[in-house]
Design an enzyme around this catalytic site. Structure first.
Site, PDB file in Angstrom:
ATOM      1  N   ASP A  98      -2.270 -49.914 -15.526  1.00  0.00           N
ATOM      2  CA  ASP A  98      -2.468 -49.785 -14.095  1.00  0.00           C
ATOM      3  C   ASP A  98      -1.458 -48.758 -13.589  1.00  0.00           C
ATOM      4  O   ASP A  98      -0.271 -48.844 -13.917  1.00  0.00           O
ATOM      5  CB  ASP A  98      -2.219 -51.153 -13.430  1.00  0.00           C
ATOM      6  CG  ASP A  98      -3.111 -51.370 -12.238  1.00  0.00           C
ATOM      7  OD1 ASP A  98      -3.144 -50.489 -11.365  1.00  0.00           O
ATOM      8  OD2 ASP A  98      -3.762 -52.433 -12.169  1.00  0.00           O
ATOM      9  N   ASP A 199      -4.273 -47.246  -8.859  1.00  0.00           N
ATOM     10  CA  ASP A 199      -4.144 -48.148  -7.730  1.00  0.00           C
ATOM     11  C   ASP A 199      -4.063 -47.428  -6.387  1.00  0.00           C
ATOM     12  O   ASP A 199      -3.310 -46.453  -6.256  1.00  0.00           O
ATOM     13  CB  ASP A 199      -2.842 -48.947  -7.940  1.00  0.00           C
ATOM     14  CG  ASP A 199      -2.627 -50.016  -6.904  1.00  0.00           C
ATOM     15  OD1 ASP A 199      -3.343 -51.010  -6.948  1.00  0.00           O
ATOM     16  OD2 ASP A 199      -1.731 -49.840  -6.048  1.00  0.00           O
ATOM     17  N   GLU A 256      -9.215 -46.836  -7.872  1.00  0.00           N
ATOM     18  CA  GLU A 256      -9.485 -47.796  -6.800  1.00  0.00           C
ATOM     19  C   GLU A 256      -9.501 -47.000  -5.501  1.00  0.00           C
ATOM     20  O   GLU A 256      -8.468 -46.552  -5.038  1.00  0.00           O
ATOM     21  CB  GLU A 256      -8.395 -48.863  -6.743  1.00  0.00           C
ATOM     22  CG  GLU A 256      -8.690 -49.909  -5.687  1.00  0.00           C
ATOM     23  CD  GLU A 256      -7.463 -50.658  -5.177  1.00  0.00           C
ATOM     24  OE1 GLU A 256      -7.610 -51.820  -4.794  1.00  0.00           O
ATOM     25  OE2 GLU A 256      -6.359 -50.080  -5.155  1.00  0.00           O
ATOM     26  N   HIS A 328      -8.842 -58.949  -9.518  1.00  0.00           N
ATOM     27  CA  HIS A 328      -7.675 -59.744  -9.111  1.00  0.00           C
ATOM     28  C   HIS A 328      -7.446 -59.746  -7.601  1.00  0.00           C
ATOM     29  O   HIS A 328      -6.559 -60.433  -7.116  1.00  0.00           O
ATOM     30  CB  HIS A 328      -6.430 -59.213  -9.814  1.00  0.00           C
ATOM     31  CG  HIS A 328      -6.070 -57.840  -9.336  1.00  0.00           C
ATOM     32  ND1 HIS A 328      -6.884 -56.747  -9.541  1.00  0.00           N
ATOM     33  CD2 HIS A 328      -5.016 -57.376  -8.621  1.00  0.00           C
ATOM     34  CE1 HIS A 328      -6.340 -55.681  -8.987  1.00  0.00           C
ATOM     35  NE2 HIS A 328      -5.197 -56.034  -8.421  1.00  0.00           N
ATOM     36  N   ASP A 329      -8.196 -58.918  -6.872  1.00  0.00           N
ATOM     37  CA  ASP A 329      -8.055 -58.868  -5.413  1.00  0.00           C
ATOM     38  C   ASP A 329      -9.224 -59.542  -4.698  1.00  0.00           C
ATOM     39  O   ASP A 329      -9.232 -59.618  -3.475  1.00  0.00           O
ATOM     40  CB  ASP A 329      -8.027 -57.407  -4.926  1.00  0.00           C
ATOM     41  CG  ASP A 329      -6.770 -56.663  -5.343  1.00  0.00           C
ATOM     42  OD1 ASP A 329      -5.722 -57.323  -5.514  1.00  0.00           O
ATOM     43  OD2 ASP A 329      -6.846 -55.429  -5.486  1.00  0.00           O
TER      44      ASP A 329
HETATM   45  C1  GLC Z   1      -4.284 -52.491  -4.962  1.00  0.00           C
HETATM   46  C2  GLC Z   1      -4.108 -53.641  -5.903  1.00  0.00           C
HETATM   47  C3  GLC Z   1      -3.578 -54.812  -5.157  1.00  0.00           C
HETATM   48  C4  GLC Z   1      -2.238 -54.426  -4.575  1.00  0.00           C
HETATM   49  C5  GLC Z   1      -2.312 -53.135  -3.759  1.00  0.00           C
HETATM   50  C6  GLC Z   1      -0.963 -52.557  -3.533  1.00  0.00           C
HETATM   51  O1  GLC Z   1      -5.216 -52.751  -3.987  1.00  0.00           O
HETATM   52  O2  GLC Z   1      -5.314 -53.912  -6.559  1.00  0.00           O
HETATM   53  O3  GLC Z   1      -3.465 -55.949  -5.947  1.00  0.00           O
HETATM   54  O4  GLC Z   1      -1.771 -55.451  -3.755  1.00  0.00           O
HETATM   55  O5  GLC Z   1      -3.056 -52.141  -4.399  1.00  0.00           O
HETATM   56  O6  GLC Z   1      -0.459 -52.034  -4.730  1.00  0.00           O
END
Ligand code: GLC
Ligand code: CA
Length: 581
Positions: A98, A199, A256, A328-329
């Site tokens: 990640d 991310d 993402e 995970h979100d």
């Molecule tokens: C992304 C991750 C999340 C995190 C955020 C800040 O959205 O998937 O889990 O809280 O970024 O890094």
């Protein structure tokens, strides 16, 4: 579209903290992951994405990195990480890390030095900005609630954090910072990673004038996302990163991305796009309310299906998306996307069927393959997640009752997906011999790997069949590159589409159009059909021949649903079938 090595692969996301604990401290670890590589291989997984395993204070569960070059001691050592890489390689598998580079942790050395010398070199790695009239430089609300600005002690400066205050944003305008990040990325790629999940990357570009926006909540603040949406030029950074890192290694990158501008898809994931692929969150953002969970809504089945279909059609013209049911979100897909009557094994298999064969690369999230579900808690103190606590507070402030606010948590909380993996029905769910860092979902006594492993009609067994079918030599080409063509769109509760490869892909075999004689041979037409409704539904197939490759009905190897002599198939509620036409 240029063909890439990863197009026909299946990926699996591991949330390391909750995967498998081998030393009894209640926290999953690298050794745990290594010990389950055969399990993943057997499931049909090729690529593993590890949520962050770097050194971190874990304010946001590892998405706050305090040293990019170290493995969190909770998870193990760098030697164990290298072993993980070697063991995956042995099995012909790939690892993605990640990449969290919009921000780091406030405990990172860079930030600590910046605090000590707020006008020095390291302050330039962050956004240290002078306040306006003794107040914050602008009215941004961070993603986790409250102002996105935090005072720098002893100065009239504030630092920007779009997420938690312990996650200061990095200043991408600074070439030195960019070089530091590139060095780090290449260091990891040199180790033999296949690539990265990237991310929150859309956030790296800031409007350095930090304009305020019309407030959009009772707190008088405006979501910082407004600035992200308005600012131009983030693509230049993406290209710079790509040229200096990923491209040199032919690395696979999955971004993402939320809040992309509509016409930018090709720039992002086209043949020469910034990234290999990006997640399709269209179905996940559907339920989002104006400001938070307290005004989220429940999309209808049709709206959900049509959203996925629209996205598929758009994506296939441009690039190759990454498809998820959950991560995970997000809450667990089985609890979120299945109507109550379908929240059972048949329904979970149906959801898997319609999802896995979509155009794109499937990412399966740990526990999805056994049908793990959301988890009800009785009090907010039982939650760990920083954003859940914020949303709970918001809901109460908006006048919701405690019960209602907890209901929102049950439906939306990120912790739903973060409860430990359910390996068995033993104490600790086979996840830990100690006390799990986050309480188990009590349904581990029914839903667990051990119970499903050898049961022919389990969700887990079915996932293996799905993934094996997807990569079988006879159909792989079609499932990978075949055109996505929706069908039976007017039938209530039906979620159906074709994957069609060959010449006449625009027409071949789709219901209501006859395949042109002779051309049919050149193409393969596979119909994926599911009945999300409550009543049985008969689908008249185009042409009479056809073969069910897999269905979720019955316990037999390929399922028991069949095509009638008249060329139709009847799907009961929660039944899905994959049909070669
Ligand atoms: C992304 C991750 C999340 C995190 C955020 C800040 O959205 O998937 O889990 O809280 O970024 O890094
Ligand atoms: Ca451990």
């Amino acid at each position: 579209m240029k063909r890439k090595w990863w197009h026909d692969k299946t990926a699996y996301q591991i949330y390391p903290k909750s995967f498998l604990d081998t030393n009894g401290d209640g926290i999953g670890d690298l050794k745990g992951i290594i010990s389950k590589l055969d399990y993943l291989k057997d499931l049909g997984i090729d690529i593993i994405w590890l949520s962050p395993v770097y050194q971190s204070p874990f304010v946001d569960q590892g998405y706050d990195i305090s040293d990019y070059y170290k493995i969190a001691e909770e998870f193990g050592t760098m030697e164990e990480f290298d072993e993980l890489l070697a063991e995956t390689k042995k099995r012909g598998m790939y690892v993605l890390m990640d990449l969290v580079i919009n921000h780091c942790s406030d405990k990172h050395e860079w930030f600590q030095r910046a605090l000590k010398d707020p006008y020095g070199k390291y302050a330039g790695y962050f956004h240290f900005v002078k306040g306006k009239d003794g107040k914050e430089p602008s009215n941004y609300r961070s993603y986790f609630g409250g102002s996105a600005w935090e005072p720098v002690p002893g100065t009239d400066l504030y630092y920007l954090h779009m997420f938690a205050k312990e996650q200061p944003d990095l200043n991408w305008e600074n070439p030195e910072l960019r070089q530091e990040i590139y060095k780090m990325i290449n260091w990891w790629l040199d180790k033999g990673l296949a690539g990265f999940r990237i991310d929150a990357i859309i956030n790296i570009k800031k409007d350095l004038s930090f304009p305020s926006f019309e407030p959009d909540g009772p707190d008088g603040l405006a979501s910082c996302v407004k600035m992200v949406e308005e600012v131009q030029g983030v693509g230049d950074y993406f290209e710079d990163i790509k040229k200096n890192t990923f491209e040199k290694y032919d690395a696979f990158t999955v971004a993402e991305v939320f809040n992309m501008k509509d016409d930018e898809l090709a720039e992002f994931i086209g043949d020469d796009g910034h990234f290999s692929t990006m997640f399709d969150f269209s179905a996940h953002t559907l339920a989002q309310g104006e400001s938070g969970w307290n005004n989220s809504r429940k999309p209808s089945l049709k709206e959900w299906r049509d959203t996925i279909f629209a996205s598929q059609k758009r994506m296939q013209e441009v690039g190759f998306p990454a498809n998820i049911i959950e991560n995970h979100d997000e809450p667990r897909g089985a609890s979120r996307f299945l109507p109550e009557y379908a929240q059972n094994e048949a329904g979970k298999k149906m959801l898997a069927t319609t999802s896995v064969f979509l155009y794109g690369i499937p990412f399966i999230y740990q526990g999805q393959e056994i049908g793990m579900t959301n988890c009800r808690r009785n009090d907010i103190s039982e939650y760990d997640d920083i954003s859940t606590k914020d949303q709970y507070r918001e809901a109460l402030a908006a006048g919701c009752s405690r019960e209602q606010a907890l209901e929102y948590c049950y439906e939306n909380s990120r912790d739903n997906a973060r409860t430990p993996m359910q390996w068995s029905d033993k104490k600790g769910a086979g996840f830990t011999a100690g006390t799990p860092w986050l309480a188990l979902n009590p349904n581990y006594t029914q839903i667990n790997v051990e119970e499903q492993a050898d049961r022919p009609d389990s969700v887990l067994t079915y996932y293996k069949k799905l993934l094996a079918l997807k990569k079988s030599p006879e159909y792989k080409e079609t499932f990978t590159y075949g055109r996505f063509v929706p069908d039976y769109e007017n039938k209530d509760g039906i979620f159906a589409y074709h994957r069609i490869s060959g010449k006449d892909t625009a027409k071949a075999g789709v219901h209501g159009t006859e395949a042109v004689d002779g051309e049919k041979d050149a193409s393969q037409d596979i119909l994926i059909a599911a009945n999300y409704g409550t009543e049985p539904c008969t689908l008249k197939l185009a042409g009479r021949s056809g073969r069910v490759l897999l269905s979720n009905a019955g316990k037999e190897e390929k399922g028991t649903r069949e095509i009638t002599e008249a060329g139709s198939i009847t799907l009961e509620s929660c039944e899905a079938a994959v049909i070669l036409q």
